[in-house]
Design a protein around this motif. Structure first.
Motif, PDB file in Angstrom:
ATOM      1  N   UNK A 114      44.572  44.159  47.013  1.00 46.96           N
ATOM      2  CA  UNK A 114      45.790  44.849  46.629  1.00 46.96           C
ATOM      3  C   UNK A 114      46.072  44.400  45.204  1.00 46.96           C
ATOM      4  N   UNK A 115      45.874  45.309  44.240  1.00 45.11           N
ATOM      5  CA  UNK A 115      45.964  44.945  42.826  1.00 45.11           C
ATOM      6  C   UNK A 115      47.397  44.954  42.330  1.00 45.11           C
ATOM      7  N   UNK A 116      47.687  44.056  41.388  1.00 44.55           N
ATOM      8  CA  UNK A 116      48.960  44.090  40.693  1.00 44.55           C
ATOM      9  C   UNK A 116      49.002  45.334  39.801  1.00 44.55           C
ATOM     10  N   UNK A 117      50.203  45.842  39.492  1.00 48.24           N
ATOM     11  CA  UNK A 117      50.307  47.032  38.625  1.00 48.24           C
ATOM     12  C   UNK A 117      49.596  46.824  37.289  1.00 48.24           C
ATOM     13  N   UNK A 118      48.890  47.861  36.856  1.00 52.77           N
ATOM     14  CA  UNK A 118      48.221  47.830  35.557  1.00 52.77           C
ATOM     15  C   UNK A 118      46.771  47.407  35.601  1.00 52.77           C
ATOM     16  N   UNK A 119      46.271  46.958  36.759  1.00 46.39           N
ATOM     17  CA  UNK A 119      44.879  46.524  36.855  1.00 46.39           C
ATOM     18  C   UNK A 119      44.060  47.493  37.696  1.00 46.39           C
ATOM     19  N   UNK A 120      42.749  47.524  37.437  1.00 45.79           N
ATOM     20  CA  UNK A 120      41.834  48.455  38.085  1.00 45.79           C
ATOM     21  C   UNK A 120      40.763  47.685  38.858  1.00 45.79           C
ATOM     22  N   UNK A 121      40.100  48.321  39.815  1.00 46.21           N
ATOM     23  CA  UNK A 121      39.063  47.639  40.604  1.00 46.21           C
ATOM     24  C   UNK A 121      37.982  46.988  39.751  1.00 46.21           C
ATOM     25  N   UNK A 172      48.353  41.197  50.796  1.00 48.13           N
ATOM     26  CA  UNK A 172      46.902  41.417  50.724  1.00 48.13           C
ATOM     27  C   UNK A 172      46.480  42.826  51.126  1.00 48.13           C
ATOM     28  N   UNK A 173      47.435  43.658  51.631  1.00 54.28           N
ATOM     29  CA  UNK A 173      47.083  45.000  52.064  1.00 54.28           C
ATOM     30  C   UNK A 173      46.721  45.032  53.537  1.00 54.28           C
ATOM     31  N   UNK A 174      46.536  46.251  54.077  1.00 53.31           N
ATOM     32  CA  UNK A 174      46.197  46.410  55.483  1.00 53.31           C
ATOM     33  C   UNK A 174      47.431  46.511  56.353  1.00 53.31           C
ATOM     34  N   UNK A 175      47.217  46.349  57.671  1.00 51.75           N
ATOM     35  CA  UNK A 175      48.295  46.464  58.641  1.00 51.75           C
ATOM     36  C   UNK A 175      48.362  45.192  59.493  1.00 51.75           C
ATOM     37  N   UNK A 176      49.485  44.972  60.183  1.00 49.84           N
ATOM     38  CA  UNK A 176      49.549  43.819  61.085  1.00 49.84           C
ATOM     39  C   UNK A 176      48.436  43.822  62.137  1.00 49.84           C
ATOM     40  N   UNK A 227      42.124  35.636  50.021  1.00 53.23           N
ATOM     41  CA  UNK A 227      41.781  35.172  48.679  1.00 53.23           C
ATOM     42  C   UNK A 227      42.716  35.761  47.632  1.00 53.23           C
ATOM     43  N   UNK A 228      42.909  35.001  46.570  1.00 52.76           N
ATOM     44  CA  UNK A 228      43.510  35.539  45.369  1.00 52.76           C
ATOM     45  C   UNK A 228      42.406  36.123  44.503  1.00 52.76           C
ATOM     46  N   UNK A 229      42.775  36.933  43.538  1.00 48.52           N
ATOM     47  CA  UNK A 229      41.772  37.632  42.732  1.00 48.52           C
ATOM     48  C   UNK A 229      42.045  37.401  41.253  1.00 48.52           C
ATOM     49  N   UNK A 230      41.016  36.945  40.557  1.00 50.86           N
ATOM     50  CA  UNK A 230      41.111  36.709  39.117  1.00 50.86           C
ATOM     51  C   UNK A 230      40.465  37.845  38.338  1.00 50.86           C
ATOM     52  N   UNK A 231      40.943  38.055  37.109  1.00 49.86           N
ATOM     53  CA  UNK A 231      40.332  39.027  36.204  1.00 49.86           C
ATOM     54  C   UNK A 231      38.965  38.528  35.766  1.00 49.86           C
ATOM     55  N   UNK A 232      38.049  39.460  35.563  1.00 50.97           N
ATOM     56  CA  UNK A 232      36.688  39.104  35.140  1.00 50.97           C
ATOM     57  C   UNK A 232      36.660  38.372  33.795  1.00 50.97           C
ATOM     58  N   UNK A 239      45.010  39.085  39.117  1.00 50.44           N
ATOM     59  CA  UNK A 239      45.192  40.536  39.118  1.00 50.44           C
ATOM     60  C   UNK A 239      45.528  41.077  40.503  1.00 50.44           C
ATOM     61  N   UNK A 240      45.488  40.215  41.534  1.00 47.83           N
ATOM     62  CA  UNK A 240      45.808  40.707  42.865  1.00 47.83           C
ATOM     63  C   UNK A 240      45.453  39.698  43.937  1.00 47.83           C
ATOM     64  N   UNK A 241      45.422  40.177  45.179  1.00 44.89           N
ATOM     65  CA  UNK A 241      45.061  39.335  46.317  1.00 44.89           C
ATOM     66  C   UNK A 241      44.530  40.227  47.426  1.00 44.89           C
ATOM     67  N   UNK A 242      43.733  39.646  48.317  1.00 50.55           N
ATOM     68  CA  UNK A 242      43.176  40.471  49.378  1.00 50.55           C
ATOM     69  C   UNK A 242      42.339  39.697  50.360  1.00 50.55           C
ATOM     70  N   UNK A 243      41.408  40.419  50.999  1.00 47.01           N
ATOM     71  CA  UNK A 243      40.509  39.888  52.013  1.00 47.01           C
ATOM     72  C   UNK A 243      39.082  40.021  51.496  1.00 47.01           C
ATOM     73  N   UNK A 244      38.250  39.043  51.827  1.00 44.58           N
ATOM     74  CA  UNK A 244      36.841  39.139  51.456  1.00 44.58           C
ATOM     75  C   UNK A 244      35.993  38.717  52.647  1.00 44.58           C
ATOM     76  N   UNK A 245      34.891  39.412  52.831  1.00 48.17           N
ATOM     77  CA  UNK A 245      33.911  39.050  53.850  1.00 48.17           C
ATOM     78  C   UNK A 245      32.846  38.200  53.171  1.00 48.17           C
ATOM     79  N   UNK A 246      32.631  36.994  53.656  1.00 46.26           N
ATOM     80  CA  UNK A 246      31.678  36.093  53.013  1.00 46.26           C
ATOM     81  C   UNK A 246      30.257  36.628  53.139  1.00 46.26           C
ATOM     82  N   UNK A 247      29.411  36.368  52.150  1.00 45.65           N
ATOM     83  CA  UNK A 247      28.030  36.882  52.165  1.00 45.65           C
ATOM     84  C   UNK A 247      27.219  36.246  53.296  1.00 45.65           C
ATOM     85  N   UNK A 248      26.749  37.064  54.208  1.00 45.17           N
ATOM     86  CA  UNK A 248      26.036  36.537  55.368  1.00 45.17           C
ATOM     87  C   UNK A 248      24.699  35.919  54.991  1.00 45.17           C
ATOM     88  N   UNK A 249      24.172  36.275  53.822  1.00 48.82           N
ATOM     89  CA  UNK A 249      22.867  35.743  53.404  1.00 48.82           C
ATOM     90  C   UNK A 249      22.861  34.214  53.368  1.00 48.82           C
TER      91      UNK A 249
END
Length: 419
Positions: free
Chosen positions: A286-293, A326-330, A381-386, A393-403
């Motif tokens: 879920x991005x803060x206003x003004x930022x893009x994916x 972070x977005x999504x539903x309960x 997770x929180x999300x940092x700008x590249x 720039x936002x916060x959300x959910x991440x699925x860890x790399x299964x590799x």
């Protein structure tokens, strides 16, 4: 043949019997074991300057400016690229750091001791959200805040923590985590209740130990305005709790998950000190206003230690309000928690979830179950700008790399189960 169930039972019992207590504070360079004078600790597995992500480089630049090792960002970058600064993971020094996780020698750190096993863990003070060092920002306001945290916040907190400890009332972080779960926190992206409980617990000792009312008021207002302040304390409690479970022969229990913005890495109890890595994932956010994916940096931070303990995204069902951040539903939050029971050793005997009839949180990631089911752990997770210097720039959910889990599982099979 190795008895993996008994080995994992021992690892679990060590984690569940942990008693993480807040016992003090100190300057990182003076209290963190084997921290060199020109060393910067960082989140995630080992990485060299050339491969570092933008936010990690930004945090390193900011730490060098804060320490006075460089006078400009350009000078700091040049010094780092020429090998004049030593870099090492926080986890190699019994420490943890959120996001970029950079710890420099002058930074004050909390000291958390696991009274059951007498091991200690270390973590910095939380800066708050937005343009902060841990997200790779290094403007003058960031440096000024860090210096205020060293000169004002640290002395007041340190005195209060010492007062509590000396009066045999050391702050029990495990109890605070358990209470916060009943009050709507999951202890990774939502720490509103835990921070309030911490402030309520320490406030009398701050008052008793302070002789500077102006500083005390500044500190209390800062804590009151920073709902994420407890995150760092929770991370150190988690590190101190899980570390004794490492090194058990035959155990497939995951004791570290960490990201540096380039790589995701894990360690497994029965597989020694080897990191098993994969490219860091890009979070759904879920991005803060003004930022893009396209602004989103791959996942970063040691804060996955919360899920390694069995809270954070593993306890999302306890925190329905988290979806506002972070977005999504309960229902999504509930579903994530239910899924994590499929890949864990057991349930927590102290951390439980009211919505699930007080069922214990899923605890103890089993690398073999991850590989067998194809279900990898989820993280808040929180999300940092590249780019370095920008910040959150936002916060959300991440699925860890299964590799990374598959690599570790293959190594486990080769070491313990191959005929």
């Amino acid at each position: 043949m190795v008895d993996v169930d008994n080995a994992n039972k021992e690892a679990l019992e060590r984690v569940l019997s942990a008693r993480p207590m807040l016992v003090g504070m100190g300057k990182a360079g003076e209290v963190i074991p084997e921290m060199g004078e020109r060393m910067l600790l960082h989140a995630g597995p080992p990485i060299e300057w050339e491969r570092m992500s933008g936010p990690l480089k930004g945090a390193i630049i900011g730490a060098m400016l804060y320490e006075g090792w460089a006078s400009t960002p350009e000078e700091a970058e040049k010094m780092a690229s020429k090998g004049e600064i030593e870099f090492d993971p926080c986890h190699h020094h019994h420490a943890v750091g959120p996001m970029a996780g950079v710890i420099s020698p002058s930074m004050p750190v909390f000291i958390v001791e696991n009274k059951t096993f007498n091991n200690k863990a270390y973590v910095t003070q939380n800066e708050g959200l937005g343009k902060v060092l841990r997200y790779g920002a290094y403007s003058q306001e960031v440096i000024d805040r860090l210096r205020w945290m060293e000169k004002v916040l640290y002395p007041v907190l340190n005195a209060g923590i010492k007062r509590a400890y000396d009066s045999d009332n050391a702050i029990d972080l495990k109890n605070l985590i358990a209470q916060a779960l009943h009050m709507g926190d999951e202890l990774h992206n939502r720490n509103k209740a835990a921070t309030s409980l911490f402030l309520r617990t320490i406030f009398p000792y701050l008052v008793e130990s302070s002789n500077d009312n102006k500083a005390l008021v500044e500190v209390v207002r800062f804590l009151d305005s920073n709902d994420h302040f407890f995150l760092n304390l929770g991370m150190a409690a988690a590190k101190a709790s899980v570390e004794p479970a490492h090194g058990i022969e035959g155990s497939s229990y995951v004791t570290i998950m960490a990201r540096n913005g380039t790589d995701f890495g894990i360690k497994v109890s029965g597989l020694g000190d080897e990191w098993f890595t994969a490219p860091a994932a890009v979070p759904k956010v879920l991005l803060f206003p003004g930022f893009k994916p396209e602004d989103v940096n791959p996942d970063i931070g040691d804060s996955a230690i919360m899920e390694t303990l069995g809270v954070g995204a593993f306890a999302l069902a306890a925190a329905p309000a988290i979806v506002q951040f972070i977005g999504g539903t309960p229902q999504d939050a509930v579903n994530y928690t239910l899924e994590m029971y499929e890949i864990t050793v057991s349930e927590n005997n102290m951390f439980n979830i009211p919505y699930l009839n007080f069922r214990g949180t899923p605890t103890g990631i089993d690398v073999l179950k991850v590989a067998e089911t194809g279900i990898s752990p989820v993280l808040d997770t929180g999300v940092a700008h590249r780019q370095p210097g920008v910040g959150q720039v936002g916060a959300g959910i991440v699925r860890t790399p299964i590799e990374a889990f598959v690599k570790a599982a293959e190594n486990y099979v080769e070491k313990y189960l191959a005929e």
